[in-house]
Design an enzyme around this catalytic site. Structure first.
Site, PDB file in Angstrom:
ATOM      1  N   LYS A   1       8.788  15.621  -1.834  1.00 37.35           N
ATOM      2  CA  LYS A   1       7.552  15.527  -1.046  1.00 37.35           C
ATOM      3  C   LYS A   1       7.831  14.846   0.293  1.00 37.35           C
ATOM      4  CE  LYS A   1       2.751  13.871  -1.596  1.00 37.35           C
ATOM      5  NZ  LYS A   1       1.810  13.254  -2.544  1.00 37.35           N
TER       6      LYS A   1
ATOM      7  N   SER B   1      -2.311  15.837  -3.569  1.00 36.17           N
ATOM      8  CA  SER B   1      -1.674  16.038  -2.285  1.00 36.17           C
ATOM      9  C   SER B   1      -0.234  16.554  -2.372  1.00 36.17           C
ATOM     10  CB  SER B   1      -1.686  14.737  -1.486  1.00 36.17           C
ATOM     11  OG  SER B   1      -0.875  13.762  -2.107  1.00 36.17           O
TER      12      SER B   1
ATOM     13  N   SER C   1      -2.371  12.753  -7.259  1.00 37.35           N
ATOM     14  CA  SER C   1      -1.669  13.731  -6.416  1.00 37.35           C
ATOM     15  C   SER C   1      -0.480  14.438  -7.052  1.00 37.35           C
ATOM     16  CB  SER C   1      -1.221  13.070  -5.122  1.00 37.35           C
ATOM     17  OG  SER C   1      -2.302  13.072  -4.229  1.00 37.35           O
TER      18      SER C   1
HETATM   19  N1  GLN Z   1      -7.247  12.770  -3.832  1.00 37.80           N
HETATM   20  C1  GLN Z   1      -6.945  11.375  -3.843  1.00 37.80           C
HETATM   21  C2  GLN Z   1      -7.065  10.805  -2.452  1.00 37.80           C
HETATM   22  O1  GLN Z   1      -7.222  11.549  -1.530  1.00 37.80           O
HETATM   23  C3  GLN Z   1      -5.573  11.128  -4.395  1.00 37.80           C
HETATM   24  C4  GLN Z   1      -4.481  11.423  -3.457  1.00 37.80           C
HETATM   25  C5  GLN Z   1      -3.155  10.941  -3.955  1.00 37.80           C
HETATM   26  O2  GLN Z   1      -2.933  10.728  -5.139  1.00 37.80           O
HETATM   27  N2  GLN Z   1      -2.239  10.723  -3.023  1.00 37.80           N
HETATM   28  O3  GLN Z   1      -7.007   9.624  -2.276  1.00 37.80           O
END
Ligand code: GLN
Length: 476
Positions: free
Chosen positions: A60, A135, A159
């Site tokens: 990532k 994400s 994410s």
């Molecule tokens: N959707 C959540 C956020 O936007 C989790 C994102 C993540 O785990 N990086 O904070």
């Protein structure tokens, strides 16, 4: 590089020419290393015969890999190149694994669909008009499309698990502290962990073993080496009979959880009980479930507003010099207005406001108290049980553009995932069936350090469902 999704070159070209595929929206990787370089490293590693020789991983794009860009899906860091390896990458390389490239993601990991990336939204290989989930969208797409066998994601509030849930993958958010975060670009560091994503449980376990363990460079690191692959193999031989899991009642009754997802969780429970696991129903209490999401978003935004202060254009940024006589404050705000995306700016503003004197007690401090309540309830529910079973994604993936302009709908997707981050507990996603023809996952959550146990149960479920090593076939 276009994701390909295992389309033939001609087919992808045709879809691109017909405008069915948008080049910008077809990206699993942000940076791919030159083929020759990867091949050379792979051959060298095979010659040396290291423990992980022959493994290639997608990483990532918020994790440092020396010599490659770390964009975090943001224009703010489009020119930033890593000068060191994150501990997880260093470990992988030392053991002979080769990094293929850096994968697309929601900007600074803020998002649930993959659509906030400045480099274009990735699509779901199982259903290209749907999102893959975020994400860690690019890692999920690369794996589900057969471009890489395994990869790393990060999970601040789901994410790793949300994209794994929507693309037929296995994904693990480890116990807080088991995997070093040195070299991970911080979004909300009290919540996040780096973790593995893979198409099989054994791959997931092997990757977890490779990256886990104490690191003096991360002050939250635990002294706890992993032995997941061994545990999984033993579980496969000896079975998981006698383990006890708790089906979390609130999610089976929750109006925010799609009926088909509820059925999937029940199907997973049935599958596990056929393997000799005892299934009981447990409750967390309505408050723990209702307040988890708001508490998560307050804490995440508060920490983000502080962590992202460093992107001021001088220490980090696009490398654009100030205008003559511009003044620092004008310069900072100009750079931040231009180079941050909308979602990121929204969160920095809300986070700063929630931390401001006068509002701090009402929001941030309250959220910390709720966080404690969530953790207490989870630990209570886990007493006498091995793991909890609950949804991960609470609905099937939305179409591209469907929820992205609507924060309430977007954030609601994280309902069942944020519990593990608020409490530091390990949580794993495993595919349990199909919803709208997409292999879809459910979530297992364990006690602190229970990562190996989660993997054992996932292996049992994998045997039961046969949902293993799934790669999306090209769409017509
Ligand atoms: N959707 C959540 C956020 O936007 C989790 C994102 C993540 O785990 N990086 O904070």
């Amino acid at each position: 590089m276009a994701a390909g999704y295992r389309l033939s070159g001609l087919e992808a070209a045709r879809l691109l020419r017909e405008g069915v595929l948008d080049p910008e929206e077809y990206v699993a990787f942000i940076s791919v290393r030159p083929r020759e370089e990867v091949l050379r490293e792979l051959r060298e590693s095979l010659e040396k015969g290291r423990p992980l020789s022959g493994l290639v991983v997608a990483v990532k794009d918020n994790i440092h890999v020396r010599g490659l860009p770390v964009t975090c899906g943001s224009r703010m860091l489009s020119k930033y190149t890593a000068v060191y390896d994150a501990t997880v990458v260093e470990r992988l390389r030392e053991q002979g694994a080769v990094v293929l490239g850096k994968t697309n993601m929601d900007e600074f990991a803020m998002g649930s669909t993959g659509e906030t990336s400045a480099y274009g939204a990735a699509r779901n290989p199982w259903s290209p008009d749907k999102v893959p989930g975020g994400s860690s969208s690019g890692t999920a797409v690369a794996l589900a499309a057969g471009m890489a066998p395994m990869g790393l994601g990060s999970d601040t509030g789901g994410s790793i698990r949300l994209p794994a849930s929507w693309t037929g993958l296995y994904g693990l958010k480890p116990t807080y502290g088991r995997v070093s975060r040195y070299g991970l670009v911080s979004y909300a560091d009290s919540l996040e962990q780096i973790g593995p994503m893979a198409r099989t449980v054994e791959d997931l376990a092997a990757l977890f073993d490779a990256i886990a363990g104490f690191d003096p460079r991360d002050s939250t690191s635990l002294q706890a080496p992993a032995s997941a692959l061994e545990t999984v193999k033993r579980a496969k031989e000896q079975g998981v009979e006698g383990m006890r899991i708790g089906l979390v009642r609130e999610f089976l009754e929750h109006p925010g959880v799609d009926e088909r997802i509820k059925r999937l969780v029940e199907a997973a429970a049935d599958g596990l009980s056929r393997q000799g696991v005892e299934v009981v129903e447990v409750g967390l209490g309505a408050e723990a479930v209702e307040y988890a999401l708001p508490a998560y978003y307050v804490i995440a935004m508060a920490e983000a507003s502080s962590n992202l202060a460093r992107y001021d254009g001088i220490r980090y940024g696009p490398g654009e010099p100030p205008r003559p006589w511009e003044g620092w404050n004008t310069y900072y705000s100009r750079i931040r207005s231009i180079y941050f995306g909308t979602e990121v700016k929204l969160r920095i503003m809300l986070g700063s406001w929630m931390l401001s004197s006068g509002y701090k007690d009402q929001y941030y401090i309250r959220a910390l108290k709720l966080r404690r309540l969530v953790r207490d309830r989870l630990l209570e529910a886990l007493r006498g049980l091995d793991v909890l079973l609950l949804p991960s994604a609470v609905a099937p993936p939305p179409r591209l553009g469907e929820v992205i302009g609507d924060p309430e709908k977007l954030y609601a997707l994280d309902l069942a995932n944020v519990l593990a981050n608020l409490s530091g507990l390990p949580a794993l996603v495993a595919p349990a069936g199909r919803v709208e023809d997409i292999p879809t996952g459910v979530q297992l959550m364990g006690a602190p350090m229970g990562d190996e146990k989660l993997l054992s149960l996932a292996a049992a479920l994998e045997q039961e469902t046969g949902l293993s090593n799934l790669v999306a076939e090209p769409t017509p």
